[in-house]
Design a protein around this motif. Structure first.
Motif, PDB file in Angstrom:
ATOM      1  N   ALA A 540       0.836  -1.200   0.000  1.00 32.32           N
ATOM      2  CA  ALA A 540       0.000   0.000   0.000  1.00 32.32           C
ATOM      3  C   ALA A 540       0.872   1.251   0.000  1.00 32.32           C
ATOM      4  N   ARG A 541       1.950   1.256   0.779  1.00 30.70           N
ATOM      5  CA  ARG A 541       2.856   2.414   0.808  1.00 30.70           C
ATOM      6  C   ARG A 541       3.570   2.577  -0.533  1.00 30.70           C
ATOM      7  N   ALA A 542       3.939   1.450  -1.125  1.00 31.63           N
ATOM      8  CA  ALA A 542       4.608   1.528  -2.431  1.00 31.63           C
ATOM      9  C   ALA A 542       3.674   2.121  -3.479  1.00 31.63           C
ATOM     10  N   LEU A 543       2.404   1.716  -3.431  1.00 31.66           N
ATOM     11  CA  LEU A 543       1.433   2.263  -4.383  1.00 31.66           C
ATOM     12  C   LEU A 543       1.207   3.744  -4.131  1.00 31.66           C
ATOM     13  N   ALA A 544       1.147   4.138  -2.853  1.00 29.85           N
ATOM     14  CA  ALA A 544       0.940   5.541  -2.513  1.00 29.85           C
ATOM     15  C   ALA A 544       2.129   6.400  -2.917  1.00 29.85           C
ATOM     16  N   ALA A 545       3.317   5.795  -2.899  1.00 29.51           N
ATOM     17  CA  ALA A 545       4.508   6.535  -3.306  1.00 29.51           C
ATOM     18  C   ALA A 545       4.540   6.734  -4.818  1.00 29.51           C
ATOM     19  N   ALA A 546       3.911   5.792  -5.548  1.00 24.93           N
ATOM     20  CA  ALA A 546       3.978   5.843  -7.007  1.00 24.93           C
ATOM     21  C   ALA A 546       2.822   6.612  -7.640  1.00 24.93           C
ATOM     22  N   PHE A 547       1.691   6.672  -6.945  1.00 23.13           N
ATOM     23  CA  PHE A 547       0.493   7.277  -7.547  1.00 23.13           C
ATOM     24  C   PHE A 547      -0.202   8.201  -6.548  1.00 23.13           C
ATOM     25  N   SER A 548      -0.893   9.197  -7.073  1.00 18.22           N
ATOM     26  CA  SER A 548      -1.885   9.904  -6.271  1.00 18.22           C
ATOM     27  C   SER A 548      -3.147   9.041  -6.251  1.00 18.22           C
ATOM     28  N   LEU A 628       8.205   5.316   9.433  1.00 18.11           N
ATOM     29  CA  LEU A 628       9.277   6.249   9.772  1.00 18.11           C
ATOM     30  C   LEU A 628      10.331   6.306   8.678  1.00 18.11           C
ATOM     31  N   LEU A 629      10.802   5.150   8.241  1.00 24.21           N
ATOM     32  CA  LEU A 629      11.875   5.119   7.244  1.00 24.21           C
ATOM     33  C   LEU A 629      11.379   5.602   5.885  1.00 24.21           C
ATOM     34  N   GLU A 630      10.166   5.200   5.505  1.00 24.21           N
ATOM     35  CA  GLU A 630       9.683   5.590   4.185  1.00 24.21           C
ATOM     36  C   GLU A 630       9.373   7.078   4.118  1.00 24.21           C
ATOM     37  N   THR A 631       8.981   7.680   5.253  1.00 26.73           N
ATOM     38  CA  THR A 631       8.757   9.126   5.283  1.00 26.73           C
ATOM     39  C   THR A 631      10.043   9.884   4.968  1.00 26.73           C
ATOM     40  N   HIS A 632      11.176   9.256   5.268  1.00 22.92           N
ATOM     41  CA  HIS A 632      12.478   9.900   5.030  1.00 22.92           C
ATOM     42  C   HIS A 632      13.166   9.356   3.783  1.00 22.92           C
ATOM     43  N   GLY A 633      12.377   8.720   2.896  1.00 26.92           N
ATOM     44  CA  GLY A 633      12.907   8.377   1.581  1.00 26.92           C
ATOM     45  C   GLY A 633      13.315   6.950   1.370  1.00 26.92           C
ATOM     46  N   ALA A 634      13.356   6.117   2.406  1.00 29.69           N
ATOM     47  CA  ALA A 634      13.801   4.734   2.241  1.00 29.69           C
ATOM     48  C   ALA A 634      12.682   3.871   1.672  1.00 29.69           C
ATOM     49  N   ASN A 635      13.060   2.728   1.151  1.00 29.99           N
ATOM     50  CA  ASN A 635      12.113   1.696   0.747  1.00 29.99           C
ATOM     51  C   ASN A 635      12.257   0.529   1.719  1.00 29.99           C
ATOM     52  N   VAL A 636      11.152   0.131   2.328  1.00 29.68           N
ATOM     53  CA  VAL A 636      11.173  -1.015   3.240  1.00 29.68           C
ATOM     54  C   VAL A 636      10.438  -2.156   2.552  1.00 29.68           C
ATOM     55  N   THR A 637      11.135  -3.254   2.302  1.00 31.22           N
ATOM     56  CA  THR A 637      10.542  -4.394   1.610  1.00 31.22           C
ATOM     57  C   THR A 637      10.537  -5.610   2.529  1.00 31.22           C
ATOM     58  N   SER A 638       9.817  -6.625   2.102  1.00 34.48           N
ATOM     59  CA  SER A 638       9.644  -7.797   2.963  1.00 34.48           C
ATOM     60  C   SER A 638      10.633  -8.913   2.663  1.00 34.48           C
ATOM     61  N   SER A 639      11.314  -8.843   1.527  1.00 35.28           N
ATOM     62  CA  SER A 639      12.224  -9.934   1.181  1.00 35.28           C
ATOM     63  C   SER A 639      13.582  -9.392   0.740  1.00 35.28           C
TER      64      SER A 639
END
Length: 682
Positions: A540-548, A628-639
């Motif tokens: 969901a965060r990845a989609l929000a980062a890519a699209f409005s 927290l990390l994604e707000t500061h530009g990082a990508n957090v992934t599961s694998s």
């Protein structure tokens, strides 16, 4: 046989072109009401008892509607009017009432030697006897009492001495007479309420299509229905009744045969299979015949009953504290694991998954009555060749979940292949159905079958974080009709909430405050809260980062696949969700209600950094760390992959991610290093 009321204009070829109610006098209305009630009761008898109606359904409906209209206009209501069969006001509780005479249970066994021993004891006491042989109905026993020829009350068997007053519910059953012509002054009868097999299958089909748990067997369905507190619900369910005993009467009766003649003559429904037999061997033959024919009957039976016909001999035989000594229930053996498929229906689960289910002729399996079995998916239906009418073998997977193993007899082999197809639209809400692999899903998040789960997810902590809407509250809101889609949450009224069981003004005000506070939400959390299949917090965060949000509503599968960790299945699921009109309408209504999902501006301290976590980090939840990390530009992934910069190893870590990091040459950070090299930069 009940005769038609003499000179009643509404019995044969009735004229249903009635004068307007406002043009007739009250005395005329009273006469018309009297004739209509008598005629409708006769038509009920012809339809429900004799199964030979003398008027068309539309004519009956016109008579019934006229009666209801007159009763309302002139305040001529009566508890025993046929209009009461549609149900009355909901009850607060079922009151306990004493029986006019004890309702005893029966001696029973499935061994022929035991009924022969019963017969020897009978003959040793009273000599030669004739038996009344009757089906043993697998239903719900009730006592029905009449006073002055009118229905007075109906009471469940209970403990045999007293039971629950279910008058309002039994009154709705069409085959229960409400008035009797020529009845004895005192009359109490015993009957068995049951649900016809065809009605049971239809009821279960409707329940499963709504995502409700089906009844296990017709007996449970009948028993549960009779004890409901809402007579209107009872009136909508297919109940019927057979009467088989006169418990108390002022009439002079000498035998069971005379009792049956009295019941039939007064218009009670008596089973046609009842008969007199001369000895116990004839009872055994009767039982064996009915056992062979039981699957062709429209009602469930689990044995036969033998009763001494002569009442004087019954008196001599007497009773124990538990059962009469003059009657015996000779039961059928349990069914095997083979049974017939009555119908194949599609059940919608709480995730929106559509599952074909076989509704079965109820069968006992390992001591449990089985009336349905899963077929998993359309491919299995086709592979097994299951279709309506086929005889199948049932097993309980893990001794719990019944499933169809194979077709063992196929009366119509041409139907076996390709006879069943999954629907294109949801059987509950008509929403679009999509296929993913072997499975099918309803795409409408507000589908009633999955609404409770969707509502609970939407309000959960990682989603909109609306405290006070757990599983129980979600069920209440949906069952009360207050929430029919996610957007209805934001139109809730304090008075409606306070009126719910267990709620009050403070609880209602607290929830409304939580809802108001939830309106300010970041886009990633909002997308996750919508409950799109395969979209967790990270995606969901990845989609929000890519699209409005507007871009996401119109995104193609190809555009979605450009987002990291969004493969073809996830992309198809997201696109399908936003292609569904009901879902788009829900989103639009949420926005209109003031929900304001926005993309948070991202700082660039950790821009381009890809991090994976294994184990827990003290002081943070996983979702808090990710945000927290994604707000500061990082990508957090599961694998872990070759694109991962760091694997953060917390407390109680897993082994697989660390092994993968070693293989890919990814640097690992302990908690101290994570604090020093990443968190300290924020």
């Amino acid at each position: 046989m009940v005769e038609a009321p003499e000179d009643n204009p509404y019995v044969r070829d009735p004229d249903t072109s009635f004068a307007p109610v406002e043009e007739i006098e009250e005395e005329t209305a009273r006469e018309q009401v009297r004739d209509l009630r008598a005629a409708i009761e006769y038509h009920d008898y012809r339809y429900y008892v004799v199964n030979d109606p003398v008027v068309a359904d539309r004519t009956y409906d016109a008579l019934f509607d006229r009666l209801a209209e007159l009763e309302e206009a002139f305040d001529l209501h009566d508890e025993n009017s046929p209009t009461r069969r549609v149900g009355g006001e909901p009850l607060d509780e079922l009151e306990t009432v004493a029986h006019v005479a004890p309702l005893l249970s029966l001696q029973s066994a499935g061994d022929a030697d035991e009924i022969r021993a019963f017969d020897r004891r009978i003959r040793e006491t009273v000599g030669e006897v004739t038996y009344s042989a009757e089906p043993k109905f697998d239903g719900f026993s009730v006592e029905v009492v009449y006073e002055d020829s009118a229905f007075e009350r109906a009471v469940t068997r209970g403990d045999g001495q007293e039971g629950e007053d279910v008058s309002a519910n039994v009154r709705t059953i069409g085959s229960v007479p409400l008035h009797l012509d020529g009845a004895p002054d005192v009359l109490a009868v015993r009957g068995e309420v049951y649900m016809p097999r065809s009605g049971f299958v239809d009821l279960n089909e409707r329940r499963m299509e709504r995502g409700e748990e089906p009844f296990a067997n017709p007996r449970n369905a009948a028993a549960g229905t009779v004890r409901l507190l809402d007579p209107s619900t009872v009136a909508d369910r297919p109940l019927d009744v057979f009467f088989y005993d006169v418990i108390e009467t002022s009439a002079d009766l000498d035998s069971q045969r005379e009792a049956f003649d009295l019941l039939r003559g007064l218009g009670f429904r008596v089973n046609d299979e009842t008969t007199d037999v001369g000895d116990v061997e004839a009872v055994i033959d009767y039982r064996d015949r009915l056992m062979a024919e039981r699957d062709d009957l429209e009602y469930e039976i689990d044995g036969v009953v033998a009763k001494v016909v002569d009442f004087a001999k019954r008196e001599r035989l007497g009773s124990t504290a538990r059962h009469p000594r003059w009657a015996f229930a000779y039961k059928f053996p349990p069914r095997t694991g083979e049974t017939a498929v009555e119908r194949i229906v599609v059940q919608v689960g709480r995730t929106g998954k559509l599952t074909p289910v076989a509704l079965l002729d109820p069968v006992d399996l390992q001591g449990v009555t089985i009336s349905r079995a899963t077929l998993h998916n359309a491919a299995q239906v086709d592979d097994l060749g299951v279709h309506e009418g086929a005889t199948v073998r049932i097993e309980r997977a893990g001794d719990v979940i019944p499933e169809v193993v194979e077709v063992v007899a196929d009366a119509d082999a041409d139907r076996a292949a390709g006879d069943f197809a999954m629907p294109d639209t949801c059987p509950v809400c008509d929403g679009d159905v999509v296929r993913e692999g072997e499975h099918h899903y309803c795409t409408n998040a507000s589908c009633p079958a999955q609404l409770r789960r969707s509502l609970q997810h939407f309000c959960s902590r990682d989603a909109m974080d609306i405290e006070g809407v757990g599983a129980a509250a979600a069920d209440q809101l949906v069952e009360a009709g207050l929430v029919e889609s996610l957007a209805d949450l934001y139109t809730l009224d304090a008075a409606d909430l306070a009126a719910l069981d267990g709620w009050g003004e403070r609880s209602a005000e607290n929830l409304l405050a939580e809802l108001e506070a939830s309106k300010a939400v970041d886009l990633g959390t909002f997308v996750y809260a919508l409950g799109i299949r395969h979209v967790g917090t990270e995606r969901a965060r990845a989609l929000a980062a890519a699209f409005s949000l507007d871009e996401l509503l119109d995104a193609s599968v190809e555009a979605l696949r450009d987002v990291e960790d969004v493969g073809p299945e996830v992309a198809a699921s997201v696109a399908s969700y936003f292609d569904t009109e009901a879902n788009v309408e829900t989103v639009e209504r949420l926005l209109e209600a003031g929900v304001d999902p926005e993309r948070r501006d991202r700082d660039d301290e950790l821009d381009g950094l890809t991090v994976v976590f294994t184990g827990s980090v003290p002081g943070y939840t996983r979702s808090e760390l990710t945000e927290l990390l994604e707000t500061h530009g990082a990508n957090v992934t599961s694998s872990v992959s070759g694109a991962t910069d760091y694997l953060v190893v917390g407390e109680n870590p897993g082994q697989r991610k660390r092994e993968r990091a070693d293989e890919e040459g990814v640097e690992t950070l302990g908690l101290a290093a994570f604090e020093e090299r990443i968190l300290s930069r924020l």
